[in-house]
Write an enzyme that holds these catalytic residues in place. Structure first.
Site, PDB file in Angstrom:
ATOM      1  N   GLY A   9       0.823  -1.219   0.000  1.00 21.36           N
ATOM      2  CA  GLY A   9       0.000   0.000   0.000  1.00 21.36           C
ATOM      3  C   GLY A   9       0.848   1.255   0.000  1.00 21.36           C
ATOM      4  N   ALA A  10       1.835   1.279  -0.916  1.00 23.57           N
ATOM      5  CA  ALA A  10       2.783   2.412  -0.941  1.00 23.57           C
ATOM      6  C   ALA A  10       2.335   3.527  -1.892  1.00 23.57           C
ATOM      7  CB  ALA A  10       4.170   1.911  -1.340  1.00 23.57           C
ATOM      8  N   GLY A  13      -0.766   7.786   1.260  1.00 23.78           N
ATOM      9  CA  GLY A  13      -0.857   7.870   2.720  1.00 23.78           C
ATOM     10  C   GLY A  13       0.329   7.310   3.498  1.00 23.78           C
ATOM     11  N   SER A 140      -4.976  -0.244  14.163  1.00 21.87           N
ATOM     12  CA  SER A 140      -5.759   0.999  14.289  1.00 21.87           C
ATOM     13  C   SER A 140      -6.325   1.087  15.697  1.00 21.87           C
ATOM     14  CB  SER A 140      -6.920   0.959  13.287  1.00 21.87           C
ATOM     15  OG  SER A 140      -7.834   2.005  13.530  1.00 21.87           O
ATOM     16  N   TYR A 153     -15.207  -2.892   9.917  1.00 22.67           N
ATOM     17  CA  TYR A 153     -13.826  -2.360   9.885  1.00 22.67           C
ATOM     18  C   TYR A 153     -13.135  -2.660  11.214  1.00 22.67           C
ATOM     19  CZ  TYR A 153      -9.813   0.770   9.681  1.00 22.67           C
ATOM     20  OH  TYR A 153      -8.526   1.262   9.716  1.00 22.67           O
ATOM     21  N   LYS A 157      -9.693  -4.963  12.080  1.00 28.25           N
ATOM     22  CA  LYS A 157      -8.499  -4.492  12.795  1.00 28.25           C
ATOM     23  C   LYS A 157      -8.307  -5.252  14.115  1.00 28.25           C
ATOM     24  CE  LYS A 157      -6.807  -1.652   9.755  1.00 28.25           C
ATOM     25  NZ  LYS A 157      -5.493  -1.881   9.130  1.00 28.25           N
ATOM     26  N   PRO A 183      -2.911   3.607  14.882  1.00 31.37           N
ATOM     27  CA  PRO A 183      -3.193   5.046  14.889  1.00 31.37           C
ATOM     28  C   PRO A 183      -4.670   5.372  15.067  1.00 31.37           C
ATOM     29  CG  PRO A 183      -2.095   4.340  12.824  1.00 31.37           C
ATOM     30  CD  PRO A 183      -2.639   3.124  13.513  1.00 31.37           C
ATOM     31  N   GLY A 184      -4.906   6.573  15.617  1.00 36.05           N
ATOM     32  CA  GLY A 184      -6.226   7.206  15.527  1.00 36.05           C
ATOM     33  C   GLY A 184      -6.317   7.858  14.152  1.00 36.05           C
ATOM     34  N   THR A 188      -5.318  11.003   5.295  1.00 36.99           N
ATOM     35  CA  THR A 188      -4.765  10.397   4.071  1.00 36.99           C
ATOM     36  C   THR A 188      -5.944  10.289   3.104  1.00 36.99           C
ATOM     37  OG1 THR A 188      -5.300   8.194   4.857  1.00 36.99           O
ATOM     38  CG2 THR A 188      -3.106   9.013   5.430  1.00 36.99           C
TER      39      THR A 188
HETATM   40  P1  NDP Z   1      -4.787   5.337   1.937  1.00 38.44           P
HETATM   41  O1  NDP Z   1      -6.122   5.107   1.315  1.00 38.44           O
HETATM   42  O2  NDP Z   1      -4.148   6.652   1.722  1.00 38.44           O
HETATM   43  O3  NDP Z   1      -3.776   4.176   1.472  1.00 38.44           O
HETATM   44  C1  NDP Z   1      -4.187   2.834   1.412  1.00 38.44           C
HETATM   45  C2  NDP Z   1      -3.159   2.024   0.656  1.00 38.44           C
HETATM   46  O4  NDP Z   1      -3.609   0.641   0.645  1.00 38.44           O
HETATM   47  C3  NDP Z   1      -3.016   2.460  -0.797  1.00 38.44           C
HETATM   48  O5  NDP Z   1      -1.666   2.480  -1.144  1.00 38.44           O
HETATM   49  C4  NDP Z   1      -3.725   1.363  -1.575  1.00 38.44           C
HETATM   50  O6  NDP Z   1      -3.103   1.131  -2.834  1.00 38.44           O
HETATM   51  C5  NDP Z   1      -3.513   0.134  -0.675  1.00 38.44           C
HETATM   52  N1  NDP Z   1      -4.545  -0.863  -0.940  1.00 38.44           N
HETATM   53  C6  NDP Z   1      -5.858  -0.790  -0.634  1.00 38.44           C
HETATM   54  N2  NDP Z   1      -6.509  -1.855  -1.139  1.00 38.44           N
HETATM   55  C7  NDP Z   1      -5.572  -2.624  -1.777  1.00 38.44           C
HETATM   56  C8  NDP Z   1      -5.613  -3.825  -2.510  1.00 38.44           C
HETATM   57  N3  NDP Z   1      -6.769  -4.496  -2.694  1.00 38.44           N
HETATM   58  N4  NDP Z   1      -4.481  -4.324  -3.024  1.00 38.44           N
HETATM   59  C9  NDP Z   1      -3.306  -3.663  -2.849  1.00 38.44           C
HETATM   60  N5  NDP Z   1      -3.189  -2.519  -2.170  1.00 38.44           N
HETATM   61  C10 NDP Z   1      -4.318  -1.990  -1.650  1.00 38.44           C
HETATM   62  O7  NDP Z   1      -4.997   5.045   3.496  1.00 38.44           O
HETATM   63  P2  NDP Z   1      -3.979   5.046   4.740  1.00 38.44           P
HETATM   64  O8  NDP Z   1      -2.603   5.358   4.314  1.00 38.44           O
HETATM   65  O9  NDP Z   1      -4.590   5.879   5.793  1.00 38.44           O
HETATM   66  O10 NDP Z   1      -4.126   3.528   5.200  1.00 38.44           O
HETATM   67  C11 NDP Z   1      -3.034   2.663   5.389  1.00 38.44           C
HETATM   68  C12 NDP Z   1      -3.352   1.714   6.533  1.00 38.44           C
HETATM   69  O11 NDP Z   1      -3.495   2.458   7.731  1.00 38.44           O
HETATM   70  C13 NDP Z   1      -4.635   0.907   6.381  1.00 38.44           C
HETATM   71  O12 NDP Z   1      -4.406  -0.416   6.810  1.00 38.44           O
HETATM   72  C14 NDP Z   1      -5.607   1.611   7.335  1.00 38.44           C
HETATM   73  O13 NDP Z   1      -6.615   0.746   7.810  1.00 38.44           O
HETATM   74  C15 NDP Z   1      -4.651   2.027   8.431  1.00 38.44           C
HETATM   75  N6  NDP Z   1      -5.100   3.097   9.303  1.00 38.44           N
HETATM   76  C16 NDP Z   1      -5.449   4.307   8.780  1.00 38.44           C
HETATM   77  C17 NDP Z   1      -5.879   5.309   9.620  1.00 38.44           C
HETATM   78  C18 NDP Z   1      -6.354   6.639   9.107  1.00 38.44           C
HETATM   79  O14 NDP Z   1      -7.071   7.346   9.846  1.00 38.44           O
HETATM   80  N7  NDP Z   1      -5.967   7.046   7.898  1.00 38.44           N
HETATM   81  C19 NDP Z   1      -5.887   5.133  11.086  1.00 38.44           C
HETATM   82  C20 NDP Z   1      -5.535   3.813  11.509  1.00 38.44           C
HETATM   83  C21 NDP Z   1      -5.119   2.851  10.649  1.00 38.44           C
HETATM   84  P3  NDP Z   1      -3.869   0.988  -4.240  1.00 38.44           P
HETATM   85  O15 NDP Z   1      -5.183   1.674  -4.114  1.00 38.44           O
HETATM   86  O16 NDP Z   1      -2.944   1.610  -5.237  1.00 38.44           O
HETATM   87  O17 NDP Z   1      -3.983  -0.492  -4.417  1.00 38.44           O
HETATM   88  C1  8X3 Z   2      -8.806   4.427  11.098  1.00 37.95           C
HETATM   89  C2  8X3 Z   2      -9.127   5.223  12.308  1.00 37.95           C
HETATM   90  O1  8X3 Z   2     -11.000   5.975  13.864  1.00 37.95           O
HETATM   91  O2  8X3 Z   2     -11.530   5.740  11.483  1.00 37.95           O
HETATM   92  O3  8X3 Z   2      -8.425   3.139  11.411  1.00 37.95           O
HETATM   93  O4  8X3 Z   2     -11.214   3.806  12.840  1.00 37.95           O
HETATM   94  S1  8X3 Z   2     -10.796   5.163  12.628  1.00 37.95           S
END
Ligand code: NDP
Ligand code: 8X3
Length: 253
Positions: A9-10, A13, A140, A153, A157, A183-184, A188
């Site tokens: 997921g690079a 975010g 999360s 969701y 997690k 994280p909270g 992103t």
């Molecule tokens: P983004 O949406 O910015 O990034 C998500 C990443 O996951 C993208 O690079 C996307 O790549 C990849 N991804 C999603 N689905 C797939 C798939 N089917 N196959 C391959 N790659 C996939 O979100 P965040 O950076 O915020 O999320 C990253 C992680 O952090 C997640 O696990 C999320 O649950 C967790 N998180 C986020 C929080 C928040 O508030 N933002 C808080 C707590 C946890 P692509 O679409 O190119 O495939």
């Molecule tokens: C993402 C944070 O508060 O939306 O994992 O669940 S929250």
């Protein structure tokens, strides 16, 4: 290669910020996601700015055969993975349990749980062979608490939390470290994805408060992976100052 990390997921975010951070620490990188152009553009930036080697793997982590083919395509030197950051994930929808969409539920379960397991099962044997490695799972606050309309969701997690604990026990004898970051709110593309592209709904999530930024999580991962060999950070729960827990936020205005 001196040290190598794989980050799922690079393309966006937290995964993108972590790629930039680990590149700055001198890691060669394998970066993954579905959006090829974004991966290639990030790879170009990383190579130029940090003089590291970067491999891009484009696959949908929900599809075991695609994930398997991507990892199988790696030459031997690219299999010496020191750090696996299991970051790819999402929330889809925020509905009461009786109104949630099957498609949202399946996407979250297939990505956040099954996808994390698919890639881990492929990479862990390389770490076992070398008797070293570090897995960092992105969980999360939703893995610790369950909030209204978070149902599935939060369940995914909570599963990441259980898988993390299970990995830590099963991999103990191989010297493999297993950490998680919980994280909270992090601003992103997460909320845009959650609300199926509705950016005004996504903006509401962060209205009146300063959320965390992806770089804050990358900094946390830097701390975790730079501890000495005898130290493992099991879990870091990191919140914006304006968020006490899953239920209480302080918003201005
Ligand atoms: P983004 O949406 O910015 O990034 C998500 C990443 O996951 C993208 O690079 C996307 O790549 C990849 N991804 C999603 N689905 C797939 C798939 N089917 N196959 C391959 N790659 C996939 O979100 P965040 O950076 O915020 O999320 C990253 C992680 O952090 C997640 O696990 C999320 O649950 C967790 N998180 C986020 C929080 C928040 O508030 N933002 C808080 C707590 C946890 P692509 O679409 O190119 O495939
Ligand atoms: C993402 C944070 O508060 O939306 O994992 O669940 S929250």
């Amino acid at each position: 290669m001196d040290k190598l990390a794989l980050i799922t997921g690079a393309t966006s975010g937290i995964g993108k910020a972590t790629s930039l951070k680990l590149a700055s620490l001198g890691y060669d990188l394998i970066i993954t996601g579905r959006r090829k152009e974004r991966l290639e553009s990030l790879a170009a930036t990383l190579t130029k700015q940090h003089n590291i080697k970067v491999k891009t793997l484009v696959f949908d982590i929900r599809v075991n055969s695609e994930t398997d083919a991507a990892v199988s395509s790696l030459d031997k030197e690219w299999k010496n993975i020191d750090i696996l950051v299991n970051n790819a994930g999402l929330a889809a929808g925020a509905d009461p349990i009786h109104e949630g969409l099957w498609s949202d539920w399946e996407q979250m379960i297939d990505t956040n749980i099954k996808g994390l397991l698919y890639i881990s099962k492929l990479i862990i044997p390389f770490m076992i062979e070398r008797k070293k490695g570090h897995i960092v799972n992105i969980s999360s606050i939703a893995g610790k608490e369950v909030y209204a309309n978070g149902n599935v969701y939060c369940a995914t997690k909570h599963a990441v939390e259980a898988i993390t604990k299970g990995m830590r026990i099963d991999l103990l004898k191989y010297g493999i470290k297993v950490s998680s970051v919980s994280p909270g709110m992090v601003e992103t593309e997460f909320s845009i994805v959650r609300f199926h592209g509705d950016s005004s709904k996504a903006d509401e999530v962060y209205k009146g408060l300063t959320p965390l930024f992806a770089e804050d999580i990358a900094d946390t991962i830097e701390f975790i992976v730079t501890r000495p060999p005898h130290v493992t950070i099991n879990d870091v729960l990191i919140m914006p100052t304006a968020q006490a827990n899953a239920f209480y936020n302080h918003r201005e205005g």
